[in-house]
Design a protein around this motif. Sequence first.
Motif, PDB file in Angstrom:
ATOM      1  N   GLU A 171      56.644  43.590  57.626  1.00 39.10           N
ATOM      2  CA  GLU A 171      56.008  42.324  57.296  1.00 39.10           C
ATOM      3  C   GLU A 171      55.858  42.187  55.783  1.00 39.10           C
ATOM      4  O   GLU A 171      55.720  43.175  55.059  1.00 39.10           O
ATOM      5  CB  GLU A 171      54.624  42.245  57.953  1.00 39.10           C
ATOM      6  CG  GLU A 171      54.646  42.262  59.465  1.00 39.10           C
ATOM      7  CD  GLU A 171      53.242  42.189  60.036  1.00 39.10           C
ATOM      8  OE1 GLU A 171      52.980  41.264  60.816  1.00 39.10           O
ATOM      9  OE2 GLU A 171      52.409  43.046  59.683  1.00 39.10           O
ATOM     10  N   THR A 172      55.875  40.958  55.309  1.00 39.23           N
ATOM     11  CA  THR A 172      55.666  40.695  53.889  1.00 39.23           C
ATOM     12  C   THR A 172      54.316  41.295  53.457  1.00 39.23           C
ATOM     13  O   THR A 172      53.299  41.123  54.128  1.00 39.23           O
ATOM     14  CB  THR A 172      55.686  39.190  53.602  1.00 39.23           C
ATOM     15  OG1 THR A 172      56.978  38.676  53.954  1.00 39.23           O
ATOM     16  CG2 THR A 172      55.414  38.903  52.144  1.00 39.23           C
ATOM     17  N   GLU A 173      54.333  41.995  52.331  1.00 33.95           N
ATOM     18  CA  GLU A 173      53.139  42.729  51.894  1.00 33.95           C
ATOM     19  C   GLU A 173      52.941  42.545  50.400  1.00 33.95           C
ATOM     20  O   GLU A 173      53.890  42.589  49.614  1.00 33.95           O
ATOM     21  CB  GLU A 173      53.301  44.217  52.232  1.00 33.95           C
ATOM     22  CG  GLU A 173      52.083  45.058  51.901  1.00 33.95           C
ATOM     23  CD  GLU A 173      52.222  46.492  52.368  1.00 33.95           C
ATOM     24  OE1 GLU A 173      51.442  47.346  51.904  1.00 33.95           O
ATOM     25  OE2 GLU A 173      53.120  46.765  53.203  1.00 33.95           O
ATOM     26  N   TRP A 174      51.674  42.336  50.004  1.00 34.11           N
ATOM     27  CA  TRP A 174      51.285  42.134  48.611  1.00 34.11           C
ATOM     28  C   TRP A 174      50.131  43.076  48.280  1.00 34.11           C
ATOM     29  O   TRP A 174      49.061  43.008  48.889  1.00 34.11           O
ATOM     30  CB  TRP A 174      50.862  40.690  48.382  1.00 34.11           C
ATOM     31  CG  TRP A 174      50.298  40.397  47.035  1.00 34.11           C
ATOM     32  CD1 TRP A 174      48.979  40.330  46.691  1.00 34.11           C
ATOM     33  CD2 TRP A 174      51.042  40.117  45.836  1.00 34.11           C
ATOM     34  NE1 TRP A 174      48.853  40.021  45.358  1.00 34.11           N
ATOM     35  CE2 TRP A 174      50.102  39.881  44.813  1.00 34.11           C
ATOM     36  CE3 TRP A 174      52.403  40.041  45.537  1.00 34.11           C
ATOM     37  CZ2 TRP A 174      50.489  39.588  43.511  1.00 34.11           C
ATOM     38  CZ3 TRP A 174      52.778  39.740  44.240  1.00 34.11           C
ATOM     39  CH2 TRP A 174      51.832  39.515  43.244  1.00 34.11           C
ATOM     40  N   ASN A 175      50.342  43.979  47.326  1.00 32.31           N
ATOM     41  CA  ASN A 175      49.323  44.954  46.932  1.00 32.31           C
ATOM     42  C   ASN A 175      49.060  44.841  45.440  1.00 32.31           C
ATOM     43  O   ASN A 175      50.001  44.825  44.632  1.00 32.31           O
ATOM     44  CB  ASN A 175      49.784  46.377  47.271  1.00 32.31           C
ATOM     45  CG  ASN A 175      50.011  46.565  48.756  1.00 32.31           C
ATOM     46  OD1 ASN A 175      49.231  46.086  49.573  1.00 32.31           O
ATOM     47  ND2 ASN A 175      51.093  47.242  49.124  1.00 32.31           N
ATOM     48  N   GLU A 176      47.775  44.774  45.074  1.00 30.24           N
ATOM     49  CA  GLU A 176      47.378  44.640  43.671  1.00 30.24           C
ATOM     50  C   GLU A 176      46.490  45.805  43.251  1.00 30.24           C
ATOM     51  O   GLU A 176      45.612  46.239  44.000  1.00 30.24           O
ATOM     52  CB  GLU A 176      46.583  43.345  43.442  1.00 30.24           C
ATOM     53  CG  GLU A 176      47.416  42.080  43.446  1.00 30.24           C
ATOM     54  CD  GLU A 176      46.573  40.863  43.141  1.00 30.24           C
ATOM     55  OE1 GLU A 176      47.160  39.825  42.795  1.00 30.24           O
ATOM     56  OE2 GLU A 176      45.328  40.938  43.239  1.00 30.24           O
ATOM     57  N   LEU A 177      46.726  46.288  42.039  1.00 27.88           N
ATOM     58  CA  LEU A 177      45.853  47.263  41.397  1.00 27.88           C
ATOM     59  C   LEU A 177      45.535  46.747  39.999  1.00 27.88           C
ATOM     60  O   LEU A 177      46.432  46.528  39.191  1.00 27.88           O
ATOM     61  CB  LEU A 177      46.529  48.636  41.315  1.00 27.88           C
ATOM     62  CG  LEU A 177      45.766  49.704  40.516  1.00 27.88           C
ATOM     63  CD1 LEU A 177      44.403  49.994  41.142  1.00 27.88           C
ATOM     64  CD2 LEU A 177      46.589  50.986  40.402  1.00 27.88           C
ATOM     65  N   HIS A 178      44.246  46.539  39.729  1.00 29.35           N
ATOM     66  CA  HIS A 178      43.807  46.006  38.442  1.00 29.35           C
ATOM     67  C   HIS A 178      43.213  47.136  37.606  1.00 29.35           C
ATOM     68  O   HIS A 178      42.193  47.730  37.994  1.00 29.35           O
ATOM     69  CB  HIS A 178      42.764  44.904  38.642  1.00 29.35           C
ATOM     70  CG  HIS A 178      43.225  43.808  39.545  1.00 29.35           C
ATOM     71  ND1 HIS A 178      43.934  42.722  39.093  1.00 29.35           N
ATOM     72  CD2 HIS A 178      43.092  43.635  40.894  1.00 29.35           C
ATOM     73  CE1 HIS A 178      44.216  41.924  40.109  1.00 29.35           C
ATOM     74  NE2 HIS A 178      43.716  42.456  41.209  1.00 29.35           N
ATOM     75  N   VAL A 179      43.846  47.457  36.503  1.00 28.63           N
ATOM     76  CA  VAL A 179      43.338  48.461  35.560  1.00 28.63           C
ATOM     77  C   VAL A 179      42.642  47.698  34.437  1.00 28.63           C
ATOM     78  O   VAL A 179      43.289  46.985  33.661  1.00 28.63           O
ATOM     79  CB  VAL A 179      44.482  49.331  35.014  1.00 28.63           C
ATOM     80  CG1 VAL A 179      43.943  50.361  34.032  1.00 28.63           C
ATOM     81  CG2 VAL A 179      45.223  50.014  36.161  1.00 28.63           C
ATOM     82  N   VAL A 180      41.320  47.846  34.357  1.00 32.76           N
ATOM     83  CA  VAL A 180      40.514  46.970  33.488  1.00 32.76           C
ATOM     84  C   VAL A 180      39.734  47.809  32.487  1.00 32.76           C
ATOM     85  O   VAL A 180      38.929  48.669  32.864  1.00 32.76           O
ATOM     86  CB  VAL A 180      39.541  46.112  34.326  1.00 32.76           C
ATOM     87  CG1 VAL A 180      38.727  45.209  33.412  1.00 32.76           C
ATOM     88  CG2 VAL A 180      40.304  45.289  35.352  1.00 32.76           C
ATOM     89  N   ASP A 181      39.989  47.561  31.210  1.00 37.78           N
ATOM     90  CA  ASP A 181      39.201  48.162  30.136  1.00 37.78           C
ATOM     91  C   ASP A 181      38.025  47.242  29.822  1.00 37.78           C
ATOM     92  O   ASP A 181      38.215  46.042  29.556  1.00 37.78           O
ATOM     93  CB  ASP A 181      40.042  48.350  28.883  1.00 37.78           C
ATOM     94  CG  ASP A 181      41.119  49.407  29.068  1.00 37.78           C
ATOM     95  OD1 ASP A 181      40.867  50.376  29.786  1.00 37.78           O
ATOM     96  OD2 ASP A 181      42.211  49.246  28.494  1.00 37.78           O
ATOM     97  N   VAL A 182      36.830  47.790  29.858  1.00 36.90           N
ATOM     98  CA  VAL A 182      35.612  47.033  29.550  1.00 36.90           C
ATOM     99  C   VAL A 182      35.284  47.253  28.080  1.00 36.90           C
ATOM    100  O   VAL A 182      34.996  48.377  27.658  1.00 36.90           O
ATOM    101  CB  VAL A 182      34.449  47.469  30.449  1.00 36.90           C
ATOM    102  CG1 VAL A 182      33.198  46.654  30.128  1.00 36.90           C
ATOM    103  CG2 VAL A 182      34.818  47.322  31.920  1.00 36.90           C
ATOM    104  N   LEU A 183      35.321  46.181  27.281  1.00 38.01           N
ATOM    105  CA  LEU A 183      35.042  46.248  25.848  1.00 38.01           C
ATOM    106  C   LEU A 183      33.720  45.520  25.597  1.00 38.01           C
ATOM    107  O   LEU A 183      33.677  44.291  25.488  1.00 38.01           O
ATOM    108  CB  LEU A 183      36.165  45.578  25.055  1.00 38.01           C
ATOM    109  CG  LEU A 183      37.595  46.041  25.411  1.00 38.01           C
ATOM    110  CD1 LEU A 183      38.619  45.196  24.676  1.00 38.01           C
ATOM    111  CD2 LEU A 183      37.767  47.519  25.107  1.00 38.01           C
ATOM    112  N   PRO A 184      32.597  46.248  25.533  1.00 32.55           N
ATOM    113  CA  PRO A 184      31.283  45.597  25.442  1.00 32.55           C
ATOM    114  C   PRO A 184      31.111  44.793  24.160  1.00 32.55           C
ATOM    115  O   PRO A 184      31.547  45.192  23.077  1.00 32.55           O
ATOM    116  CB  PRO A 184      30.308  46.785  25.485  1.00 32.55           C
ATOM    117  CG  PRO A 184      31.084  47.915  26.080  1.00 32.55           C
ATOM    118  CD  PRO A 184      32.490  47.708  25.615  1.00 32.55           C
ATOM    119  N   ARG A 185      30.444  43.648  24.312  1.00 30.43           N
ATOM    120  CA  ARG A 185      29.988  42.824  23.190  1.00 30.43           C
ATOM    121  C   ARG A 185      28.569  42.393  23.498  1.00 30.43           C
ATOM    122  O   ARG A 185      28.316  41.284  23.944  1.00 30.43           O
ATOM    123  CB  ARG A 185      30.886  41.606  23.004  1.00 30.43           C
ATOM    124  CG  ARG A 185      32.260  41.887  22.421  1.00 30.43           C
ATOM    125  CD  ARG A 185      33.021  40.609  22.152  1.00 30.43           C
ATOM    126  NE  ARG A 185      34.347  40.853  21.621  1.00 30.43           N
ATOM    127  CZ  ARG A 185      35.236  39.896  21.342  1.00 30.43           C
ATOM    128  NH1 ARG A 185      34.906  38.618  21.538  1.00 30.43           N
ATOM    129  NH2 ARG A 185      36.421  40.192  20.872  1.00 30.43           N
TER     130      ARG A 185
END
Length: 733
Positions: free
Chosen positions: A457-471
């Motif tokens: 079946e059609t499949e969509w997988n996401e991985l978000h690598v997020v750097d948090v830069l505080p202000r």
Amino acid sequence: MTRTLAWGALLLALGVASARAELQFDVFVGYGSSGGADGIVREAGWFPVACEVFNDGPTFDAVFELSSRQLGAGQTRRMAIELPTNTRKRFSFPMFAGSRYASWDARLLDTRGQVRATREDLRTRDLGWETYLLGGLPNSFGGLPAFPQAKHNRPEQQPTVARLSVEQFPENPIALEGLNALYLNSAKAPDFKVTQAQALVTWVQAGGHLIVAPDQITDITGTPWLASLLPVEFNAVVPRRSGGILQNWIASGAALGREGGASGLSPVPRTPGLAPGQPRAPAGTEAGPYSRLAADTAFEEAELPVFEGRVRDGEVQLALLGAPLVVSAPRGRGLVTVLAFSPEREPFRSWTNKTWFWARLCGIPGEWFGDSARNLYGGWSLDAVFGAMIETRQVRKLPVEWLLVLLVVYLGVIGPFDRWFLKKINRQMLTWVTFPAYVVFFSLLIYYIGYRLRAGETEWNELHVVDVLPRGEQAVLRGRTYASLYSSANARYRLASEQPTATLRSEFLGPAGGRQESARVEAVLKQAGFEADVAVPVWSSLLYVSDWEEAAVTPLTTHLTRDPTGRLSLTLQNRLSRTLTGLHVVAEGRVHELGEVPPGQPKTFTLESGSGRRLAEFLAPLHQRFLNAAQRRQRAFGGSDTEFLEPSPAALVAVSLISQGSMGMAAVIGGARAFVYPAGLDLGDVLERGQALVFAWDPGQAPVSASLARFKAPRSTKNTWLRLAVPVVGRGS
């Protein structure tokens, strides 16, 4: 008749010339481009594309198009623009260097699809992945910094300076990430637009290195965004003789790049930045050029105008008679270095060793200017590791052993078996029937095997690598979204983003994979974000990557202190409405697994000295698995188990520190790289500055506006990996 034709030809020529004069169309590809083939691009890095259109003719609506000539892959960007009469439009956007020696075509079309202007076969000057690239915004033409000329004949390994202009300066911080550092004369700062200044500040906080030289004190005091970045407040100019101080500081560059000496990563407080992943010289080697420079007596005796002032924070790298000459201070993950003099004025401008001053300031080892070039080659893309983590498990590959068995059986059937069978029934002439039957049978068998191995079946997988830069209470989220799309049919799928700085590209295969991208991406750039339709063949899986940044409420606050006994205390507050899991802290060469952080109240963890696992021991087995997975992922046959990786918190810690441990020295061992990757993805430079790293896993979630899919897939997953750089407060006993 002849005279009539001559007049007609003249009128036609005048009409063409008039039409050309009505529309000016210039495209600048790469850093420092003047519209020719002189723009500079770093391998596996982002670079800016700027366009300037002047319409002196009738008003029309246009579509700008930039497309790569890479066959079957590459990138195409389109943008709708309005061109009223007598208007000049400037715009820019980031592109990714997914292949070496790329060529680009630019076109300007009207709404009827008619080509109004073209710029074809636009090329760039390519630099190697490790080669240092400094951008320059000087106040004068002759004030551009310069590096010493290398003695070898490998131009892709020559540390380079690109001349930038305020008019073409990017408004998207991602377009600046191909630079190791940026030199800014303060006289240029007031000319920045608000969006350009915001892009520059975000780039610094995300890991960039900004070098600022003052021209006039009012340039700084009258530009609030610049004044807030600098660690120094200037108040007067005093002439001073250098007396050999600068010469001695340059000579100390002989230690750059050695193990146990200056860092090989960018940027660190004591030795401002080298290229990401840049290899070090082996311990004990002689860096030569820095220590062999002859002194310039005329410069040392001349009076150097020095800006005096108060150092607010940071560290004085170089001082002259108690007055700071070079001051550096961390800003987020990046670094700001301030010179207390103008390198564009005399006597510095005439100093014979000024090129070595810039090399020393940027922390470039002397061996980069030696007689022999580095024999650097290969390298898998780190995209392959993320792809192995999120790629569908519905697809399996045929083991090569079974392929050989199938081939042997096929050859045996169409050869000896067919001969024996027809001879036994005494019907040799039937081979004209049996042979096509065997071909049809085995074709159906191969199709059935492929269906069983790859259909799903059609499949969509996401991985978000997020750097948090505080202000303060807010933060800038610098994200990289990796998305794997498996298609059950030959189809096109719509991807889009509403984030103003968002970009889109396909998987970069790396030098070891042919120095190209895996698929073509055609995107329409919008005022906010982009729209794209991507084609995926049946039973295939393709990886797409979107880089983006946006302002948001800080999801996680941290405070790390050291008591007099050397023990670390970490206080975390999860400001989300859900529990964060997979908490890992990397500090002082050790990895601490701390479990989860519930939402709401602060939670404190104590990190005892000697607790946790040694970083090198933690990384070694995971890095080896990454290398194996990247190699096997490009093969058409073989078992699938070895090429899949689980996106566990431990694996994501390891991929965030790919330059550390055994992989950090991969470029030195025989010249073979292990991995190449865009700047900012690796966080090893944070550890080398003495800071700590905090990682947290947010399962089943995606940042606001970060999801790309504009279609419904029967199967899908999404997860987020948060990364924070945390300074250590307190020095202990």
